[in-house]
Write an enzyme that holds these catalytic residues in place. Structure first.
Site, PDB file in Angstrom:
ATOM      1  N   THR A 116      12.512  -3.421  -9.198  1.00 56.49           N
ATOM      2  CA  THR A 116      12.886  -4.451  -9.848  1.00 56.49           C
ATOM      3  C   THR A 116      11.639  -5.712  -9.960  1.00 56.49           C
ATOM      4  O   THR A 116      11.455  -6.078 -10.955  1.00 56.49           O
ATOM      5  CB  THR A 116      14.034  -5.081  -9.219  1.00 56.49           C
TER       6      THR A 116
ATOM      7  N   ASP B  94      -8.246   5.195  -1.091  1.00 50.86           N
ATOM      8  CA  ASP B  94      -7.467   4.112  -0.751  1.00 50.86           C
ATOM      9  C   ASP B  94      -8.167   3.152  -0.138  1.00 50.86           C
ATOM     10  O   ASP B  94      -8.540   3.086   0.975  1.00 50.86           O
ATOM     11  CB  ASP B  94      -6.307   4.860   0.381  1.00 50.86           C
ATOM     12  N   GLU B  95      -8.403   1.820  -0.738  1.00 53.83           N
ATOM     13  CA  GLU B  95      -9.049   0.714  -0.402  1.00 53.83           C
ATOM     14  C   GLU B  95      -8.057  -0.333   0.175  1.00 53.83           C
ATOM     15  O   GLU B  95      -8.526  -1.450   0.300  1.00 53.83           O
ATOM     16  CB  GLU B  95      -9.815   0.065  -1.690  1.00 53.83           C
ATOM     17  N   VAL B  96      -6.790  -0.060   0.654  1.00 51.14           N
ATOM     18  CA  VAL B  96      -5.828  -0.879   1.048  1.00 51.14           C
ATOM     19  C   VAL B  96      -6.399  -1.989   1.948  1.00 51.14           C
ATOM     20  O   VAL B  96      -6.441  -3.071   2.067  1.00 51.14           O
ATOM     21  CB  VAL B  96      -4.480  -0.400   1.345  1.00 51.14           C
ATOM     22  N   LYS B  97      -6.914  -1.035   3.209  1.00 51.12           N
ATOM     23  CA  LYS B  97      -7.243  -2.230   4.230  1.00 51.12           C
ATOM     24  C   LYS B  97      -8.843  -2.777   4.045  1.00 51.12           C
ATOM     25  O   LYS B  97      -9.247  -3.898   4.428  1.00 51.12           O
ATOM     26  CB  LYS B  97      -7.399  -1.430   5.552  1.00 51.12           C
TER      27      LYS B  97
ATOM     28  N   TYR C 118      -3.975   7.152   7.410  1.00 47.70           N
ATOM     29  CA  TYR C 118      -2.727   6.493   7.079  1.00 47.70           C
ATOM     30  C   TYR C 118      -2.663   5.950   5.725  1.00 47.70           C
ATOM     31  O   TYR C 118      -3.319   4.995   5.358  1.00 47.70           O
ATOM     32  CB  TYR C 118      -2.609   5.141   8.310  1.00 47.70           C
TER      33      TYR C 118
ATOM     34  N   GLY D  60       0.712  -1.234  -0.003  1.00 44.98           N
ATOM     35  CA  GLY D  60       0.038  -0.113   0.093  1.00 44.98           C
ATOM     36  C   GLY D  60       0.750   1.428   0.028  1.00 44.98           C
ATOM     37  O   GLY D  60       0.415   2.332  -0.547  1.00 44.98           O
ATOM     38  N   SER D  61       1.881   1.032   0.661  1.00 42.05           N
ATOM     39  CA  SER D  61       2.615   2.341   0.820  1.00 42.05           C
ATOM     40  C   SER D  61       3.403   2.851  -0.590  1.00 42.05           C
ATOM     41  O   SER D  61       3.242   4.160  -0.767  1.00 42.05           O
ATOM     42  CB  SER D  61       4.069   1.962   1.823  1.00 42.05           C
TER      43      SER D  61
END
Ligand SMILES: *Cc1c(COP(=O)(O)O)cnc(C)c1O
Length: 436
Positions: A295, A238-241, A136, A109-110
């Site tokens: 990479t 931000d749907e990360v969580k 966050y 997510g970062s």
């Protein structure tokens, strides 16, 4: 337990530790982890929501095995590979029209939020971003730059970052007042304090999870969206969580009635493997070639796992399960709230739930929160806490959680809360487990 945990402390850097109790696990299956002392731990965190399908799901194992049986390299930087292309095509097919441009693949997510933050500034030529206090978006320099969580106050924010309060009905005097307070700040910013035409994007979490599992009032985000449209500001969700089925719908923003321009996925996308994605309009996501890459980005192993996750969420009806079992778990938590004065609020959607612990005068009960999760772990339940005052129990179990497992977790939490109230456990027991 002493052995594995002590070896961890002796060998691993504490810079990436966020420890709430001396947890050491040797394996897991479904919603259960195997503790190194042989106990079965019911996992109500799912590794902070990353293990969406549960531990050791066969669909992920098969996808990873297939990708490694004939390995199409390890990177998408200089080659097209079937898993990365198929994953991108799949993600494009599940987002709203306005976001259906190109997909960027990362590890976390970062790095995804960092890339989006850099890309929106570069692509629009605007210098400012708006985000939320308590928000966050990650732990790298470029994602801390657009975050508002106090745990990161030591990090540098983007010089052009403006933070507005996330509506908090419990603390702001109710639903209406909370929405007005936040929208008032946003309007004041855009209508005078900063040049609105300098704002490239607004970053939102549809539920502010690490800030305390805060759910905004109905209609709030439609107002935010309207203000963004009015000023040509890109809406980044931000749907990360809380994405990919966790809240009972595929996307959390589907509950809010909005259509973001850019959507960021992470955590559960890889089902436990490191992969993230940002999906948005071509004008931003194709800003320049070689603009943001590492990479192993889009490597075929993680991309295959992500495809398996998306397939399985759909095939096993996991969003529906999250809605059903989540409602059952929330009902159990509300029942506990009736019997434990410490629980001041229960909130969330589906299997993204929070229980805020408070003292009699609604002061955040941070110490009791730390004791509760510590005691719950001793009793067999893995549960962490969030919130800018460190007083909100967070429930993000695997989406495969059953009603019986939800009930088992409630029983353990019931006992943990009773034990904390009786003083079975005290501050001395949790020394060295600062959490956040
Ligand atoms: C966890 C999280 C991130 C960061 O993801 P990492 O995988 O830890 O880099 C970003 N946004 C939200 C909303 C999160 O919960």
């Amino acid at each position: 337990m002493a052995d594995l945990y002590a070896r961890d402390a002796a060998a691993l850097s504490s810079m990436s530790h966020l420890r709430f109790f001396p947890q050491a696990v040797t394996g897991g299956q479904g919603c259960w982890l195997k503790s190194d002392d042989g106990r079965a731990l019911l996992d109500f965190s799912g590794s902070w929501g990353a293990v969406g399908l549960g531990h050791a799901h066969p669909a992920i194992r098969e996808a990873v095995n297939a990708a490694l049986n004939s390995q199409a390299g390890a990177s998408l930087l200089s080659t097209a590979t079937e898993p990365a292309v198929a994953l991108a095509e799949r993600l494009l097919s599940i987002v709203p029209e306005r976001a259906r441009g190109r997909v960027w693949l990362g590890h976390s997510g970062s790095d995804a939020n960092e890339t989006v933050a850099r890309a929106v500034l570069a692509a629009t030529g605007r210098s400012r971003i708006i985000a939320f206090e308590g928000g966050y978006h990650g732990g790298t320099t470029g994602s801390v730059a657009v975050s508002g969580h106090p745990v990161q106050d030591a990090g540098a924010r983007l010089p052009g970052l403006s933070l507005i309060p996330f509506p908090n009905p419990l603390r702001d005097g109710g639903v209406q007042a909370a929405a007005e307070r936040s929208l008032g700040r946003l309007r004041a910013l855009l209508e005078g304090e900063i040049p609105a035409s300098d704002v490239a994007a607004m970053f939102i979490e549809p539920i502010q999870s690490d800030g305390g599992m805060l759910v905004a009032p109905d209609g709030y985000f439609r107002e935010v969206e309207a203000l963004c449209r009015q000023h040509g500001i890109l809406l980044v969700c931000d749907e990360v969580k809380v994405g990919l089925g966790r809240t009972g719908l595929l996307h959390c923003f589907d509950h809010l009635g909005i259509e973001p321009d850019i959507i960021v996925f992470g955590k559960a996308l890889g089902g436990g493997l490191p992969i993230s994605a940002a999906v948005g309009p071509e004008a931003v996501m194709n800003h320049a070639s070689a603009f943001s890459f590492q990479t192993l980005h889009g490597n075929p192993v993680c991309a295959s796992a992500a495809l398996a996750v998306l397939d399985t969420v759909q095939r096993e009806g996991l969003a529906e399960n999250a809605a059903d079992v989540g409602a059952h778990l929330a009902a159990g938590l509300r029942d506990l709230a009736g019997r434990h004065a410490l629980i001041g609020d229960v909130r969330g959607m589906g299997l993204a739930l929070g229980a805020e612990l408070v003292t009699d005068d609604m002061t955040p009960a941070s110490q009791e929160t730390a004791l509760t999760v510590f005691r719950a772990h001793q009793l067999g339940l893995v549960l962490y806490y969030v919130g800018t005052a460190s007083n909100v129990l967070e429930f993000t179990p695997p989406l495969t959680l059953t009603r019986a497992e939800a009930e088992r977790g409630i029983e353990i939490l019931d006992r943990a809360l009773a034990d904390v109230a009786r003083g079975v456990i005290g501050a001395g027991d949790t020394a060295g487990f600062e959490g956040w």
